[in-house]
Design an enzyme around this catalytic site. Structure first.
Site, PDB file in Angstrom:
ATOM      1  N   ARG A 144       0.827  -1.198   0.000  1.00  0.00           N
ATOM      2  CA  ARG A 144       0.000   0.000   0.000  1.00  0.00           C
ATOM      3  C   ARG A 144       0.867   1.256   0.000  1.00  0.00           C
ATOM      4  O   ARG A 144       2.027   1.227   0.385  1.00  0.00           O
ATOM      5  CB  ARG A 144      -0.920   0.013   1.230  1.00  0.00           C
ATOM      6  CG  ARG A 144      -2.015  -1.038   1.220  1.00  0.00           C
ATOM      7  CD  ARG A 144      -2.909  -0.895   2.451  1.00  0.00           C
ATOM      8  NE  ARG A 144      -2.158  -0.988   3.700  1.00  0.00           N
ATOM      9  CZ  ARG A 144      -1.793   0.028   4.450  1.00  0.00           C
ATOM     10  NH1 ARG A 144      -2.088   1.272   4.087  1.00  0.00           N
ATOM     11  NH2 ARG A 144      -1.118  -0.155   5.567  1.00  0.00           N
ATOM     12  N   LYS A 194      -8.724  -2.484   0.401  1.00  0.00           N
ATOM     13  CA  LYS A 194      -8.676  -1.604   1.556  1.00  0.00           C
ATOM     14  C   LYS A 194      -9.544  -0.360   1.380  1.00  0.00           C
ATOM     15  O   LYS A 194      -9.974   0.246   2.367  1.00  0.00           O
ATOM     16  CB  LYS A 194      -7.228  -1.209   1.860  1.00  0.00           C
ATOM     17  CG  LYS A 194      -6.376  -2.376   2.352  1.00  0.00           C
ATOM     18  CD  LYS A 194      -6.978  -3.043   3.592  1.00  0.00           C
ATOM     19  CE  LYS A 194      -6.087  -4.149   4.122  1.00  0.00           C
ATOM     20  NZ  LYS A 194      -6.714  -4.868   5.273  1.00  0.00           N
ATOM     21  N   HIS A 198     -10.708  -4.952  12.076  1.00  0.00           N
ATOM     22  CA  HIS A 198      -9.612  -5.552  11.311  1.00  0.00           C
ATOM     23  C   HIS A 198      -9.148  -6.779  12.090  1.00  0.00           C
ATOM     24  O   HIS A 198      -8.242  -6.709  12.909  1.00  0.00           O
ATOM     25  CB  HIS A 198      -8.473  -4.545  11.147  1.00  0.00           C
ATOM     26  CG  HIS A 198      -7.387  -5.017  10.246  1.00  0.00           C
ATOM     27  ND1 HIS A 198      -6.090  -4.560  10.339  1.00  0.00           N
ATOM     28  CD2 HIS A 198      -7.387  -5.920   9.238  1.00  0.00           C
ATOM     29  CE1 HIS A 198      -5.349  -5.149   9.426  1.00  0.00           C
ATOM     30  NE2 HIS A 198      -6.112  -5.971   8.747  1.00  0.00           N
ATOM     31  N   SER A 206       0.505  -7.199  11.323  1.00  0.00           N
ATOM     32  CA  SER A 206       1.263  -8.109  10.469  1.00  0.00           C
ATOM     33  C   SER A 206       2.376  -8.795  11.259  1.00  0.00           C
ATOM     34  O   SER A 206       3.103  -8.157  12.019  1.00  0.00           O
ATOM     35  CB  SER A 206       1.871  -7.328   9.300  1.00  0.00           C
ATOM     36  OG  SER A 206       2.639  -8.162   8.482  1.00  0.00           O
ATOM     37  N   LYS A 252      -2.004 -13.877  13.101  1.00  0.00           N
ATOM     38  CA  LYS A 252      -3.476 -13.796  13.021  1.00  0.00           C
ATOM     39  C   LYS A 252      -4.052 -14.844  12.067  1.00  0.00           C
ATOM     40  O   LYS A 252      -4.981 -15.572  12.418  1.00  0.00           O
ATOM     41  CB  LYS A 252      -3.872 -12.384  12.574  1.00  0.00           C
ATOM     42  CG  LYS A 252      -5.356 -12.138  12.452  1.00  0.00           C
ATOM     43  CD  LYS A 252      -5.620 -10.676  12.148  1.00  0.00           C
ATOM     44  CE  LYS A 252      -4.884 -10.243  10.910  1.00  0.00           C
ATOM     45  NZ  LYS A 252      -5.654  -9.421   9.993  1.00  0.00           N
ATOM     46  N   THR A 253      -3.485 -14.937  10.877  1.00  0.00           N
ATOM     47  CA  THR A 253      -3.992 -15.896   9.894  1.00  0.00           C
ATOM     48  C   THR A 253      -3.703 -17.319  10.321  1.00  0.00           C
ATOM     49  O   THR A 253      -4.566 -18.202  10.244  1.00  0.00           O
ATOM     50  CB  THR A 253      -3.374 -15.618   8.514  1.00  0.00           C
ATOM     51  OG1 THR A 253      -3.735 -14.304   8.098  1.00  0.00           O
ATOM     52  CG2 THR A 253      -3.870 -16.622   7.494  1.00  0.00           C
ATOM     53  N   ASP A 303      -9.697 -11.473   7.714  1.00  0.00           N
ATOM     54  CA  ASP A 303      -9.119 -10.130   7.792  1.00  0.00           C
ATOM     55  C   ASP A 303     -10.071  -9.024   8.233  1.00  0.00           C
ATOM     56  O   ASP A 303      -9.662  -8.146   8.981  1.00  0.00           O
ATOM     57  CB  ASP A 303      -8.518  -9.764   6.435  1.00  0.00           C
ATOM     58  CG  ASP A 303      -7.567  -8.583   6.517  1.00  0.00           C
ATOM     59  OD1 ASP A 303      -6.796  -8.508   7.492  1.00  0.00           O
ATOM     60  OD2 ASP A 303      -7.582  -7.738   5.614  1.00  0.00           O
ATOM     61  N   ARG A 329       2.041 -11.869  -2.160  1.00  0.00           N
ATOM     62  CA  ARG A 329       0.655 -12.052  -1.717  1.00  0.00           C
ATOM     63  C   ARG A 329      -0.101 -13.028  -2.613  1.00  0.00           C
ATOM     64  O   ARG A 329       0.184 -13.152  -3.809  1.00  0.00           O
ATOM     65  CB  ARG A 329      -0.086 -10.712  -1.758  1.00  0.00           C
ATOM     66  CG  ARG A 329       0.390  -9.692  -0.741  1.00  0.00           C
ATOM     67  CD  ARG A 329      -0.324  -9.871   0.575  1.00  0.00           C
ATOM     68  NE  ARG A 329       0.089  -8.907   1.577  1.00  0.00           N
ATOM     69  CZ  ARG A 329      -0.535  -8.732   2.734  1.00  0.00           C
ATOM     70  NH1 ARG A 329      -1.610  -9.457   3.015  1.00  0.00           N
ATOM     71  NH2 ARG A 329      -0.101  -7.854   3.609  1.00  0.00           N
TER      72      ARG A 329
END
Length: 527
Positions: A55, A195, A214, A232, A236-237, A251, A317
């Site tokens: 981003r 986003k 989030h 990040s 989390k994932t 997400d 990604r």
């Protein structure tokens, strides 16, 4: 009404070919015909997004208007741009579009039928249309005559003139809440599309008594929902993809009066160093037709991908439909959460592997959004870890005052009697360079214990500095690991480091002292 006439609502005309809601195979064909990417072995579509491989936060602006002037939390993240400059960029874009092919994708954002919005993405690239189709919720039954709730116009080949258009650079992401419109140019990084939809929902939903979050979410066999917040690198994932539980989403979610619902219809996972052994589900998705792989290196001869190659970026990604995964909740909805987990990767070795939070402590840590970056992972970092704070665990996408989201979180925690936890996936036995990373087996055992209610009645001790309560027993985790001071060779050194980290928390939280309640302010560490 013809499809071309529908685009005239946005003053778009004189285009060459118009492609509306093409299927995945057809979008592959159009992208290949235009040289936008390549097909790898087993079918994923490979693209490069250089020079942007992430981003562009410094290039995102919100149009300042009378309707939002007192609502937006203006600052380094939410920076204003005038309506005059927005219109100049828009007119520049309308001129650029003439004579070009245009791809349109109609989707939904939000699995909850009561709160979902319709999104129309108008793109220059076929693969950006494919990405949008994969990451949002396909709107097969959406009438083409209906005006969308929100429109994204995305033309990477168009560049702004900062002096003329009031932008920071040739790249721009301009959000106009009054016109329900986002303009994106100068970047091929498709994450800006996703986003932008998230930012719009974060602005819209609080007025509907829905908390946008989030976070990832999953559902247990007994119908219990768990939320996982984390920046990040915190896991989390990985941790939300627990065995025996089904993924609601990885997400972005909303929390309404009905419960939790996914904003998306897909996943956008980091793939660098991804292995079949450690992450079998996500790894499998990187080898499937319909997955878009950004900046992943492809062997031109064998067409095999190399997920360990970071020669273009470490931020490689994979964007894919959530239906590529097996253990999911297809409807994308669940009830009210039973457990709320905030993940941190503490590279200072201070935070315990697990701690129980009160509602006020949960609000404090939600506003703080703490993790730490370690030396060597980012250009410019020195020999010591660097504390990172991102309020609500996602400040780049939160346009309103952080207190709005934190207050809603506290109300919902109390209303639904949610158990809140802080889990550290970072360092133990010392800071980065001296201690070691928390074993994933320990973290998985802790998450399992939390979700199965095994820590509810175990003995706990208050942390003398941070105040939260630390369990003294957890099946599968050595007792000395649960109390971080015991893992350090020098207890005095731990005390010094703990006070130093507490000071960082306090300095960061000064920005919230005027908006947070006294109870929330008092829930932070004592220095």
């Amino acid at each position: 009404m013809s499809k071309a006439q529908l685009l005239r609502d946005h003053k778009i005309g004189n285009i060459n070919n118009l492609y509306w809601n093409l299927s995945t195979p057809t979008l592959y064909e159009e992208a290949l015909r235009r040289g936008e990417g390549q097909i790898a072995q087993f079918g994923p579509f490979i693209v490069e997004t250089l020079p942007h491989t992430g981003r562009s936060p410094n290039d995102k602006f919100i149009v300042e208007q009378s309707s939002n002037r007192d609502k937006i939390s203006w600052g380094k993240v939410n920076r204003p741009i005038s309506e005059e400059h927005f219109d100049r960029v828009y007119n520049h874009m309308l001129t650029y579009i003439q004579g070009r092919d245009v791809f349109v994708q109609d989707c939904y954002a939000g699995a909850d039928l009561q709160h979902r919005i319709t999104v129309r993405a108008i793109t220059e690239y076929a693969w950006h249309s494919l990405f949008t189709q994969s990451l949002l919720i396909p709107a097969d039954k959406l009438s083409p005559d209906r005006s969308p709730d929100f429109t994204i116009i995305d033309f990477p080949g168009l560049h702004a003139n900062p002096e003329l258009h009031g932008t920071n650079s040739a790249t721009f992401i301009l959000v106009n809440f009054e016109r329900n419109l986002v303009l994106i140019g100068g970047t091929r990084y498709a994450g800006e599309i996703k986003k932008s939809a998230f930012t719009y929902l974060n602005y819209l939903l609080p007025s509907q008594e829905v908390l946008p979050m989030h976070c990832s979410a999953n559902l247990g066999p007994d119908g219990d929902v768990a939320l996982f917040f984390g920046l990040s690198g915190t896991g989390k994932t990985t941790l939300s993809s627990a065995a025996g539980r089904n993924l609601i989403g990885d997400d972005e979610h909303g929390w309404s009066d009905h419960g939790v619902f996914n904003f998306e219809g897909g996943c956008y996972a980091k793939t660098i160093n991804l292995s079949k052994e450690a992450e079998p589900e996500i790894y499998a998705c990187t080898h499937k037709f319909g997955t878009v792989l950004e900046n992943v290196i492809l062997n031109p001869g064998t067409r095999r991908i190399d997920l360990d190659d970071d020669s273009l970026t470490e931020n490689t990604r994979a964007g894919y439909p959530i239906t590529h995964l097996d253990n999911i909740v297809p409807e994308g909805v669940g009830g009210h959460p039973k457990n709320l987990i905030m993940l941190t990767c503490d590279a200072f070795g201070v935070m315990p592997p697990v701690a129980k939070l009160t509602t006020e402590q949960a609000m404090y840590h939600f506003l703080s959004g703490y993790t730490a970056k370690v030396a060597g992972t980012e250009q410019g970092l020195g020999d010591r870890p660097e504390a990172t704070f991102s309020h609500c665990f996602g400040d780049p996408f939160m346009p309103l005052d952080p207190a709005v989201y934190a207050d809603m979180l506290g109300e919902k925690i109390n209303q639904h009697q949610v158990d809140c936890w802080l889990i550290n996936t970072g360092w133990s036995g010392g800071a980065y360079g001296e201690g070691s990373r928390m074993k994933i087996a320990y973290t998985r055992a802790i998450v399992d214990a939390v979700l199965k209610g095994k820590l509810t009645d175990v003995p706990m001790e208050p942390d003398p500095i941070f105040g939260f309560h630390v369990p003294t027993i957890c099946e599968g985790v050595p007792s000395e690991v649960l109390k971080p001071r015991n893992t350090w060779k020098d207890g005095t050194a731990y005390d010094l480091q703990a006070r130093e980290l507490a000071k960082m928390f306090a300095e960061n939280f000064e920005q919230f002292t005027d908006s947070a309640t006294e109870a929330v302010c008092a829930a932070g560490p004592k220095i």
